[in-house]
Write an enzyme that holds these catalytic residues in place. Structure first.
Site, mmCIF file in Angstrom:
data_model
loop_
_atom_site.group_PDB
_atom_site.id
_atom_site.type_symbol
_atom_site.label_atom_id
_atom_site.label_comp_id
_atom_site.label_asym_id
_atom_site.label_seq_id
_atom_site.Cartn_x
_atom_site.Cartn_y
_atom_site.Cartn_z
ATOM 1 N N ASP A 1 0.865 -1.176 0.000
ATOM 2 C CA ASP A 1 0.000 0.000 0.000
ATOM 3 C C ASP A 1 0.905 1.230 0.000
ATOM 4 O O ASP A 1 1.595 1.513 0.988
ATOM 5 C CB ASP A 1 -0.890 -0.014 1.247
ATOM 6 C CG ASP A 1 -1.881 1.147 1.276
ATOM 7 O OD1 ASP A 1 -1.695 2.127 0.526
ATOM 8 O OD2 ASP A 1 -2.852 1.080 2.064
ATOM 9 N N HIS A 2 0.893 1.989 -1.119
ATOM 10 C CA HIS A 2 1.817 3.120 -1.267
ATOM 11 C C HIS A 2 1.517 4.255 -0.289
ATOM 12 O O HIS A 2 2.370 5.116 -0.048
ATOM 13 C CB HIS A 2 1.773 3.645 -2.705
ATOM 14 C CG HIS A 2 3.094 4.133 -3.206
ATOM 15 N ND1 HIS A 2 3.998 4.823 -2.412
ATOM 16 C CD2 HIS A 2 3.699 4.024 -4.424
ATOM 17 C CE1 HIS A 2 5.067 5.123 -3.125
ATOM 18 N NE2 HIS A 2 4.921 4.644 -4.339
ATOM 19 N N ARG A 3 0.328 4.259 0.304
ATOM 20 C CA ARG A 3 0.007 5.279 1.303
ATOM 21 C C ARG A 3 0.777 5.034 2.594
ATOM 22 O O ARG A 3 1.002 5.960 3.375
ATOM 23 C CB ARG A 3 -1.503 5.276 1.599
ATOM 24 C CG ARG A 3 -2.387 5.566 0.404
ATOM 25 C CD ARG A 3 -3.854 5.324 0.730
ATOM 26 N NE ARG A 3 -4.106 3.945 1.146
ATOM 27 C CZ ARG A 3 -5.318 3.480 1.470
ATOM 28 N NH1 ARG A 3 -6.364 4.293 1.430
ATOM 29 N NH2 ARG A 3 -5.464 2.226 1.835
#
Length: 438
Positions: free
Chosen positions: A410-412
């Protein structure tokens, strides 16, 4: 006073369930802690305990009924000495008021509401829910007793009638004013997109063809909703590496011979769980989850492992996996997997964690991309170990057992370099298995 027994919320996400089986019948006397029924949630079949003593006056929902909403009355509990007429009165819907002429002009659909419902579940000043039985809530409301000032003696600390009656003699604290600012709310997940075509339209496409229509059960609906949410709202990216397993396979064989007398047999998956748990400790910034408008960074390595069951899957969580031995992880994983397949896991056993593992190697799958299970920050997809030619450190070609792994991130929560550091740590642990015991 007759009290309605309501459909319980057996997990934080439960909205409805199936009343699988009644374990009591009308006329039975029950005490606090007695098992009343088995309830099927979207994930498991769980036992529902009585929180008050009394007599089962009337069963309102037959066993086998699905789609029973949380807080819907399912039975009526009578106090000692009450007769069946009290159960009928408590279980009957409230009579709708007679509308006046103006109201008759605007037709409205009357809503059925049960008579004399218990007050809504109270909350403490810090916003946490106070668990109390319906009868205890009603008595507290009538007598002006603050439930926040009472310690419950019922199952799991639930406040029951006796606790409220014992507190009546003392001076109940006045409810605290709700003046504190509300905590920041996590962003609500985006609603699942409406289907582009209806079931009837699809059915027309297959007119004249033989097929079986399968209704979605609670688990399938939950999987569909959560994975749709995951793919629509989580910015996935993927990191891929191959790992040589020869040292691990040799070490595993030696350990299994030594552990044979204890009846322990370690699997490759046990080593993968341990490798991931230790890697999360080595790269602590990657041991994190997405919480709507912030990130929660966990201290322990709570690793979830996907377990396939008939009609769906569970992801039981191995808590504090970094501090457990391989044999302990192996025994715990076997127990969780067995109870997952029997749908006997409790919610706290499959909720939480920051990281997950999905292993399809035993099916011969060489590599695949797994979907992140929110709110996890990453999931590791594990393929099969395959013998193939590789170039060793001396530049010579040799045969090695190589396993492909894909880390969905998850790039967040985790950026590219941090994700690469985590996957590198996992590979180093697997290629140097003795270090996991140091």
């Amino acid at each position: 006073m007759a009290t309605q027994i309501l459909m319980p919320a057996l997990s934080p996400t439960m909205e409805e369930g199936t009343l699988a089986k009644w374990l009591v019948k009308e006329g039975d006397t029950v005490s606090s802690g007695d098992i009343l029924a088995e309830i099927e949630t979207d994930k498991a079949t769980m036992e529902f305990e009585a929180v008050d003593e009394g007599v089962i006056g009337k069963i309102l929902v037959a066993e086998g009924t699905s789609g029973v909403k949380v807080n819907e009355p399912i039975a009526v509990l009578l106090e000692e000495g009450e007769d069946a007429s009290a159960a009928d009165a408590a279980g009957a819907p409230a009579a709708a008021p007679v509308p006046d002429a103006k109201e008759e002009a605007a037709p409205a659909k009357a809503e059925r509401k049960p008579a004399a419902p218990a007050p809504a579940a109270p909350q403490a000043a810090d916003g946490k829910r106070i668990f109390a039985s319906p009868l205890a809530r009603r008595i507290a409301a009538d007598k002006g007793v603050d439930l926040a000032s009472i310690s419950g003696s019922g199952p799991k600390g639930r406040i029951v009638k006796a606790d409220v009656e014992a507190a009546q003699g003392g001076s109940a604290a006045a409810p605290a004013a709700s003046s504190a600012a509300a905590p920041a709310q996590a962003a609500a997940p985006a609603p699942a997109a409406a289907p582009s075509v209806s079931a009837s339209t699809i059915a027309k496409m297959y007119e004249g063809r033989e097929y079986e229509e399968i209704a979605l059960d609670g688990m399938r609906k939950t999987i569909a909703a959560r994975l749709t949410e995951a793919k629509q709202t989580i910015p996935h990216f993927y990191l891929r590496r191959s790992v040589k397993l020869d040292a691990l396979m040799k070490f595993r064989s030696q350990l299994n011979k030594q552990l044979e007398g204890r009846g322990v047999k370690l699997s490759v998956n046990d080593f993968i769980i341990k490798a991931c748990a230790l890697a999360l400790q080595a790269v602590p910034d990657a041991n994190a989850v997405w919480a709507g408008d912030r990130v929660f960074k966990l201290k322990p390595s709570d690793v979830a492992v996907a377990v396939a069951i008939d009609g769906g899957l569970f992801t039981p969580v191995l808590k504090d996996a970094e501090s457990k031995s391989l044999s302990t992880l192996s025994a715990e994983m076997k127990d969780l997997a067995t109870r997952a397949r029997d749908r006997k896991l409790a919610p706290h056993e499959y909720q939480g964690g920051s990281f997950a593992i999905s292993n399809l190697g035993m099916f011969g799958i060489e590599n695949f991309d797994a979907v992140i299970n929110p709110p996890h920050g990453a999931i590791l997809a594990v393929g099969a170990g395959i013998k193939q030619p590789v170039v060793n450190a001396e530049g010579e070609i040799e045969v090695a057992t190589v396993m492909s792994m894909t880390l969905s991130v998850d790039h967040r929560v985790i950026d590219g370099a941090l994700g690469a550091e985590l996957l590198k740590a996992i590979c180093e642990n697997l290629e140097n298995p003795m270090l996991m015991l140091a």
